[in-house]
Design an enzyme around this catalytic site. Structure first.
Site, PDB file in Angstrom:
ATOM      1  N   LYS A 108      -0.744  11.747   5.675  1.00 47.42           N
ATOM      2  CA  LYS A 108      -0.439  10.677   6.637  1.00 47.42           C
ATOM      3  C   LYS A 108       0.311   9.531   5.938  1.00 47.42           C
ATOM      4  O   LYS A 108       1.299   9.011   6.463  1.00 47.42           O
ATOM      5  CB  LYS A 108      -1.731  10.139   7.248  1.00 47.42           C
ATOM      6  CG  LYS A 108      -1.506   9.072   8.313  1.00 47.42           C
ATOM      7  CD  LYS A 108      -2.677   8.111   8.431  1.00 47.42           C
ATOM      8  CE  LYS A 108      -2.808   7.224   7.209  1.00 47.42           C
ATOM      9  NZ  LYS A 108      -3.781   6.149   7.342  1.00 47.42           N
ATOM     10  N   LYS A 131       0.841  -1.207   0.000  1.00 51.56           N
ATOM     11  CA  LYS A 131       0.000   0.000   0.000  1.00 51.56           C
ATOM     12  C   LYS A 131       0.878   1.261   0.000  1.00 51.56           C
ATOM     13  O   LYS A 131       0.567   2.239  -0.686  1.00 51.56           O
ATOM     14  CB  LYS A 131      -0.935  -0.007   1.215  1.00 51.56           C
ATOM     15  CG  LYS A 131      -1.811   1.239   1.375  1.00 51.56           C
ATOM     16  CD  LYS A 131      -2.906   1.363   0.309  1.00 51.56           C
ATOM     17  CE  LYS A 131      -3.655   2.685   0.341  1.00 51.56           C
ATOM     18  NZ  LYS A 131      -4.673   2.808   1.387  1.00 51.56           N
TER      19      LYS A 131
END
Lengths: 297, 297
Positions: free
Chosen positions: A239, A171
Site C-alpha cells: 500500500k 513517511k
C-alpha cells in the site's frame, strides 16, 4: 483537562491508547469492530457510538486507520469527526495515507475552523508499545506546538516537517528507502547463498561497512530463520509503495527502483504472502531463482 | 624476516604499502607507472623491474589492481608473478575482480605449488590510510592463517569466508547492497525535494529508524552539498555491478534491482560522471526528473 478522542484501535492504535491511559490522559475511543474498544473501556476509556459522538466529547481527535478512503470517511463522512468537533478543535491523523488527501482534508477542516495535523509514525507495534515511535508531522505550527506534549506521550522522536501533507511525504520517503534497502538485503543474501557463502556470516561482514542498513541487520536474520510473523506486513508495504508511485506520478518524478519494488510487491500478494511480514519478500525472489537461501550449520 | 612484494600502487595500494613500511615490514614494490614506486622507494621499499623480478625477491606477493584481465596478466602473464615466485610462496589478490577468475588463477598457481588467497577490501582510501579496512578472504585455511598477521597490519576486520573465490563473492554481495541502498537514498531525497521537504531534515528523520543505511547517513549529505570528489568512483561501482551481473548470469540468479542499477550506472558514464564519487548518481536521476535536489537555507 483536555479529552482526547482516538479512532482506530488496531495493531498501532491499541497500544497507543494504552500508553495514553497509563499517562492519566482522559480518553474517548471508537472502533468499527467493538472488541478492542471494550478492552480499553475497562482501562478507563469512554466508549463512543460513532465518530461524531466521539468528536463531540473531544478537544483533540486522533485517527489511526488503514488507507486514504477510511480517513476521508471517518473525518468528513456522515456522522464523521467534522460533524461533531467544536471550532478550535484539532484533528491529528496518524495513518499513512496520500499526502494530497491529507492536504485536502486539512483545507476542508480549516474552513470549518478546525485545525489538522498529519502525523504518520514509524517504528511498528513494538515501538508503539515501548513509546519509541517516530512521528513525522505536517500542519500549522501553532497546532503542532499545542499537540507536542500529547505526541511526546506516544512517541520518542517528534519531527515538525512543514505544512499539511509534509508529515505524510516524509513517511513516504521513509518507506521508499525501506523498500529499496529491503530489496538490496534480499538480493545480497540470495547471491551469497547461491555462491556457496554462509549467509549469516555475510550479514555480519556487510554490517561492518558501507553496505550496512537497518533492513540488513534487523530483517536479514529473520529471512534466514524463516521468521515471517507480522510485524509490518507485506500488504502494508505494498500500500505504501502504491502511495509513493501515485505521489511520484503526480509530481512527474521518475523513480525506477520504487517502481520495480511496487511490481515485486504485487507478486508477493499473488503468492499469498500479503499477511506475512516484509522479510518474506525473499520467498518471492527465491521462487524466481529456484533456490532457497540456506543457513549453514 | 619475510619479504612482501606489492604490485599496484594506486589509491588503495599506496597507503597500504605506507602502513606496512611504518610497521617495519620488508617490502618490494612494482607499479606500471613508476611515480608512486619512487616515492615509496624513498621510504625504504625495494623498487622492482617487473612482476617476475618482484616475485623472485618475495615470500608473499600482494596485488591490488583494477580488473580481472590486469590480475590475470600480472600473475600468470609473461614476466608475471608465477614465473618468479618460489614454491611455497603465497599470492594475495586484494583487487575486486570476478570470483571465477580468482578461482581459476588459484587452480593454476596451486598446480605450481603456490598458494593463493582472494582478499578484496572495503573501506576506501580513508580506510586504507587509517588501517580500518575490512578484508574478505577466500582460499586455503593454512595460507589464510599464515597471512593473518600481515592482513591485520593492513586492516581491522579480517573475515575468512571459505575456499578460493569466496572472498570475492562476499565483496560482490557487499557492492550489491551498497548499490541498492545508494539508489534508495537518491530516490528518497528526490521525492523529499520535489515534495517541498527539507532534504537535510529528511535524512535526519529517516536515519532514526527502519529506513536508515550507511549510504543515507554518509552519502546523503554529500549529495546535498554537491561534494562529488572521489572517493569511490562511479566507474568503479559500475565495474562492480558488471561483475555482479556476470556472476548472477553464471549462477542463473535473477537480481532485478541489481540489473536496474547496472543500467543506471551505464547512464552515469554516458553523462561523463565516471570519475565522480558514487553520490553523483543523484545527478543522473535529477536529469530524468528535471529537478535539482535543493537544500533549504
Amino acid at each position: 483537562m483536555t479529552t482526547v478522542g482516538f479512532i482506530g484501535l488496531g495493531l498501532m492504535g491499541k497500544p497507543l491508547v494504552t500508553r495514553l491511559l497509563a499517562a492519566q490522559q482522559r480518553l474517548a475511543v471508537f472502533n468499527r469492530s467493538p472488541g478492542a474498544a471494550e478492552e480499553l473501556g475497562e482501562l478507563g476509556a469512554v466508549i463512543c457510538q460513532d465518530s461524531k459522538d466521539l468528536a463531540e466529547r473531544s478537544d483533540i481527535v486522533i485517527t489511526m486507520l488503514p488507507d486514504s478512503p477510511d480517513v476521508k470517511n471517518v473525518i468528513l463522512g456522515r456522522h464523521g469527526v467534522s460533524s461533531g468537533i467544536r471550532k478550535g478543535g484539532i484533528v491529528i491523523d496518524c495513518s499513512t495515507i496520500s499526502p494530497l488527501v491529507e492536504k485536502g482534508i486539512a483545507e476542508q477542516l480549516n474552513a470549518l475552523g478546525i485545525e489538522m495535523l498529519d502525523a504518520p509514525v514509524s517504528g511498528g507495534t513494538t515501538g508503539a508499545e515501548a513509546g519509541t515511535l517516530t512521528f513525522m508531522v505536517g500542519g500549522g505550527r501553532d497546532a503542532y506546538e499545542k499537540c507536542l506534549p500529547l505526541l511526546k506521550t506516544m512517541g520518542k522522536n517528534i519531527f515538525y516537517m512543514g505544512a499539511n501533507g509534509m508529515g505524510s511525504f516524509t513517511k513516504l520517503c521513509n518507506q521508499l528507502a525501506v523498500a529499496l534497502n529491503l530489496l538490496g538485503t534480499c538480493e545480497a543474501l540470495l547471491l551469497a547463498s547461491k555462491a556457496g557463502l554462509d549467509p549469516q556470516k555475510t550479514i555480519e561482514v556487510l554490517a561492518t561497512g558501507a553496505a550496512s542498513s537497518w533492513q540488513l541487520v534487523n530483517l536479514g536474520p529473520k529471512m534466514l530463520q524463516r521468521d515471517f510473523k507480522p510485524g509490518f506486513k507485506l500488504e502494508h508495504l505494498r500500500k505504501d509503495l502504491r502511495l509513493i508511485t501515485e505521489a511520484c506520478e503526480e509530481l512527474n518524478l521518475p523513480t525506477m527502483g520504487t517502481g520495480l519494488m511496487h511490481e515485486l510487491l504485487k507478486a508477493t500478494a499473488n503468492q499469498g504472502l500479503g499477511q506475512k511480514s516484509t522479510p518474506a519478500l525473499i520467498l518471492t525472489l527465491e521462487q524466481l531463482a529456484n533456490h532457497e537461501v540456506h543457513i549453514r550449520k
